[in-house]
Write an enzyme that holds these catalytic residues in place. Structure first.
Site, short mmCIF file in Angstrom:
data_model
loop_
_atom_site.label_atom_id
_atom_site.label_comp_id
_atom_site.label_asym_id
_atom_site.label_seq_id
_atom_site.Cartn_x
_atom_site.Cartn_y
_atom_site.Cartn_z
N ARG A 151 -16.31 -45.67 23.90
CA ARG A 151 -16.41 -47.33 23.10
C ARG A 151 -16.39 -48.26 24.16
NH1 ARG A 151 -17.95 -45.75 18.55
NH2 ARG A 151 -16.69 -45.32 16.93
N GLU A 210 -21.49 -55.40 20.02
CA GLU A 210 -22.51 -54.77 19.88
C GLU A 210 -23.31 -55.48 18.60
OE1 GLU A 210 -22.25 -50.45 19.41
OE2 GLU A 210 -21.42 -50.23 21.11
N HIS A 259 -26.39 -48.06 21.79
CA HIS A 259 -25.47 -46.97 21.00
C HIS A 259 -26.41 -46.05 20.12
CE1 HIS A 259 -21.34 -46.86 18.98
NE2 HIS A 259 -21.95 -45.63 19.08
#
Lengths: 325, 325
Positions: free
Chosen positions: B233, B262, B281
């Site tokens: 993360r 993000e 991601h």
């Protein structure tokens, strides 16, 4: 001690001399030479160390090799010295088998994962500061064919298998129980087996039999999603056929570390074709490789100098060191 | 058969509904909802499927969850639903443990080899049609620390070991005989052990204990040649400290798939810093991942619907599924 019976060693190198030669210099007369002076260096020399392993200058200077008994080349591929006069002579040829195996295998696994995860696409988007999610391919379970069952091909096979790929080999002799490959298909069946594989890796020695083996017929037989990896020799491939196959989408990509002409000319289409990764004949060249190459030579020199059997003796008819030797 | 006792399932999703929901729709009332309508969807719902696993909309809609007994999230990390009301409630939380393990491990090995072989440098030179030989690093024998000993960390450790790296783990509990890691160092000793590693891989769950664990002190403790990889993360890292460490050459590079914010803002320095690989991601998102996520949910739904024990039950105090469960 240098005396009347001191052996003479010619070393073909560029501006950069091999490192760590002090021990050899203490027992031999060492003549460092570029391509120009090679004939002079060979006259009266007992041994030749081809440190500049991409040079093609040996055949033209061969006429001067009046005492030569041994040639050692600082590479795995011996094709630059496979000219008829050396093949027909009694001169023993040895190579640097083993030095590049693991490092080339790491490069091959790296480009396989780079293709699967689209690392080039991520780097492209990164240059544009663009966040664009994509789905990527799995590596585990994909099928790879390693064409060439020498020590580099074996290291590639072991590493790809460790990473979860299903690997087969292709070599002169078919077999089912190879410790590294499992199944080895015979080279004659190349085109028949190509449709089964996601990755096709060329690492065969360059010989009359393997020259141009990857041609239009071979690329047409591959899956449209397949990638071709060449860490062997550029001449294993008919380059114009590869360019056409990539342009027409007959295969999905290629990672090429070797080329028919090196350096690859700056206007060559392979630099810019989609799905192609070009690297400058460096896949095996880990930090320290030059010292390791000299260590391998120095070990053989010590054997030669003391009359013990040499390592990595090339079968000059086959064009490589047969396995088990 | 939908009748009065039919369970009500709320599904938090964006424009894209989850695939393959037909079987569940045949036995439950399924309410698909975006972030806006989530409170309405939760009112009277028995279960919530957080398919849009990056959404942070659940806490604001929680007041409407009057009948909720179960929440399932389509991700491994559960931090987006670790808010106090859910933690204090009797609602059972399950995750999608296992789906992304192998695919993230492949991504990590891919960036490790990309760093070692300088694939980004080769692609840069290729764009300029420039042939420039470089020496590259070996992968075998290098040391990697995997911070996080859950199933993704274990898959990473196994694959890196298979590729010849020397791997250690870091987790809550020190041990010497872990089947995947060998040695696991305790998280409290992070800074003491960081100087030993060439690659440091962050894959810990995001909890109060792990938030910001990679800060200026941690980056200062790493080798200047070390690379940092984050597939956990973004909030595990103090991003400004990472930027400073990269700018000042305190570490050699970073491969980042997750970020504090993000999508990563287009003017963020991480896009352009030397030695940084940015991906959006996506490291776990293999072709077919959405179907696999729904399969995992459907398996748990079938268990829940027939009163059998659920899989992947999160310990809401720890913030992850404890190993062995």
């Amino acid at each position: 001690m240098i005396g009347p019976k001191t052996p003479v060693l010619a070393v073909l190198c560029g501006d950069q001399h091999p490192p760590d030669m002090k021990t050899i210099e203490s027992v031999a007369e060492v003549r460092y030479s570029g391509e120009e002076g090679l004939a002079d260096a060979l006259r009266g020399a007992d041994a030749l160390f081809v440190y500049d392993f991409l040079s093609t200058a040996v055949p033209a200077a061969w006429h001067a090799a009046d005492k030569l008994r041994w040639v050692h080349i600082a590479s795995a591929g011996v094709d630059p010295v496979m000219f008829p006069e050396l093949r027909a002579s009694d001169v023993v040829l040895t190579n640097s088998r083993g030095v590049f195996d693991d490092s080339i295998a790491e490069y091959v696994l790296g480009v396989v994962i780079a293709f699967a995860k689209d690392l080039p696409g991520s780097l492209d988007l990164q240059r544009q500061s663009r966040w664009q999610h994509r789905e990527s391919e799995r590596v585990g379970g994909r099928r790879a064919l390693v064409v060439g069952t020498g020590p580099i091909g074996r290291a590639i096979a072991r590493l790809l298998r460790a990473a979860g790929l299903k690997v087969s080999g292709m070599g002169r002799r078919a077999r089912e129980d190879d410790p590294d490959f499992g199944t080895v298909h015979p080279s004659a069946d190349l085109v028949r087996h190509l449709p089964e594989f996601d990755y096709v890796i060329a690492v065969a020695p360059l010989t009359e039999q393997t020259k141009g083996m990857f041609d239009a017929t071979a690329f047409a037989a591959m899956k449209p999603v397949a990638r071709f990896v060449n860490v062997g020799r550029g001449e294993l491939v008919v380059t114009s056929d590869l360019v056409t196959a990539l342009r027409e989408g007959r295969i999905a990509g290629a990672a090429l570390d070797v080329f028919e002409t090196e350096p690859l000319p700056s206007d060559h289409p392979l630099w810019t074709l989609d799905g192609v990764l070009v690297s400058p004949h460096m896949s095996g060249d880990f930090v320290g490789w030059r010292n390791t190459l000299v260590e391998v030579f120095a070990d053989n020199f010590e054997r030669w100098h003391t009359g013990r059997p040499l390592r990595n003796v090339v079968d000059k008819q086959l064009g490589y060191v047969p396995s088990g030797h």
